[in-house]
Write an enzyme that holds these catalytic residues in place. Structure first.
Site, PDB file in Angstrom:
ATOM      1  N   CYS A 268       0.835  -1.198   0.000  1.00 29.59           N
ATOM      2  CA  CYS A 268       0.000   0.000   0.000  1.00 29.59           C
ATOM      3  C   CYS A 268       0.869   1.247   0.000  1.00 29.59           C
ATOM      4  O   CYS A 268       1.396   1.644   1.054  1.00 29.59           O
ATOM      5  CB  CYS A 268      -0.938  -0.011   1.205  1.00 29.59           C
TER       6      CYS A 268
ATOM      7  N   CYS B 224      -0.408   4.116   2.144  1.00 28.27           N
ATOM      8  CA  CYS B 224      -0.254   3.870   3.575  1.00 28.27           C
ATOM      9  C   CYS B 224       1.183   4.115   4.035  1.00 28.27           C
ATOM     10  O   CYS B 224       1.421   4.698   5.095  1.00 28.27           O
ATOM     11  CB  CYS B 224      -0.632   2.417   3.913  1.00 28.27           C
ATOM     12  N   ASP B 225       2.145   3.646   3.248  1.00 31.76           N
ATOM     13  CA  ASP B 225       3.518   3.553   3.734  1.00 31.76           C
ATOM     14  C   ASP B 225       4.545   4.353   2.937  1.00 31.76           C
ATOM     15  O   ASP B 225       5.716   4.382   3.306  1.00 31.76           O
ATOM     16  CB  ASP B 225       3.949   2.077   3.754  1.00 31.76           C
TER      17      ASP B 225
END
Length: 334
Positions: free
Chosen positions: A147, A150-151
């Site tokens: 992701c 997300c990261d």
């Protein structure tokens, strides 16, 4: 055999499921949450979460899900761990047949409900290579992700590798150029499967380097350092070589965890459940879907939680509109 009877059952305990539980509990519906194979969902294998509102300093994924769980329990949610083997949605109350585990042969629990909220989530497709597994067995959550939104922030100024050749990989690679010093896009073929416009954007980007006809065979590093390199294999020349990098994003797609509902609920070609308009209603009245089981586009914890809220409100209104019918069926069919 154990029998359980509830007005609302929520299948899945990630951000969507537990948010639905919080709202349903506060509406005095006394919901039952059934943990899936991964209680807490994908956030339980995520380290730092910095994009969920309310946590200015960030929070670890498992700790965030502990907070979700505690809040749901506070308002009276009951949570059990049962492997749901099959469901009967042909009549109300709906019936769920549960086993002790995936490998168990006998049904141990039968659950009846007037409204069902499906929040079974989706699972990232992985390569199945050494170093990819979640910590502590591998480097998942410590330099390995599926992701970018997300990261990606954690890789500011660092070189990273993206694996894949479809639109998902193109989107991830382009997004990661905001943070990474360089993005190496590894693809096993000599052309992308992605749409033409997405492929052109990637090929034209100065930060993205495409490594064609190449497969990732292993992800290397340590718990202390994180990812340090990947082992690559050129499937034309047969050459194997080490490629230094600080992060690996596997972008070969997601699979919604909805096999249980094939042939019962409307879903798209991939398996994402189809909901009605701006609601969380499925094609069967009284059955609702939320989170990554329904959302193929955003796939974020905060949006999953939002759809969980919507599903609970939809379920509450459905039960209120069918209160007489529900009471009659409860008296005669349970």
């Amino acid at each position: 055999m154990k029998e359980i009877k509830r007005r609302v059952v929520i299948l899945g305990s990630g951000p969507a499921g537990l948010t639905a539980a919080i709202y349903a509990s506060r509406a005095q519906l006394e919901p039952l949450v059934i943990d899936g194979p991964q209680p807490g969902g994908q956030l339980t294998i995520t380290t730092d979460v910095e994009n969920y509102p309310g946590f200015a300093e960030g929070i670890m994924g498992p700790a965030l899900m502990d907070q979700f769980r505690a809040q749901a329990l506070r308002f009276g949610t009951e949570i059990i761990n049962v492997w749901i083997d099959r469901v009967d949605l042909s009549k109300r109350p709906f019936t769920l047949f549960g086993k002790e585990s995936e490998v168990s042969e006998e049904i141990s629990t039968v659950i009846y409900c007037d409204a069902l909220i499906i929040s079974t989530g989706a699972s990232a497709k992985w390569l199945g290579i050494p170093g990819e597994a979640p910590m502590p067995e591998g480097l998942g959550g410590n330099g390995v992700s599926a992701c970018a939104t997300c990261d990606g922030f954690f890789f500011r100024g660092k070189p990273i590798v993206v694996v894949g050749g479809g639109d998902t990989a193109m989107e991830e690679a382009l997004f990661l150029t905001k943070f990474a010093s360089k993005v190496d896009l590894v693809h096993r073929r000599d052309e992308f499967r992605a749409s033409k416009i997405m492929a052109e954007r990637v090929l034209a980007h100065e930060k993205i380097n495409v490594i064609w006809n190449t497969e990732v065979k292993a992800i290397n590093g340590t718990a202390e350092e994180g990812v340090t390199s990947v082992s690559l294999y050129n499937n034309l020349s047969g050459e194997t070589f080490e490629h230094p990098t600080n992060g690996v994003f596997v972008a070969i797609g997601h699979k919604p965890n909805t096999d249980l509902f094939k042939g019962l609920l409307e879903m798209d070609d991939v398996g994402y459940l189809i909901t009605e308009g701006r609601t969380m209603k499925t094609n069967i009245p009284g059955v609702f879907a939320c989170g990554d089981a329904q959302d193929s586009y955003y796939r974020q914890a905060v949006t999953a939680a939002g759809t969980g809220c919507m599903a609970a409100i939809d379920a509450e209104r459905f039960l209120a509109e069918h209160s007489d019918e529900a009471e009659l069926k409860t008296a005669t069919n349970y």
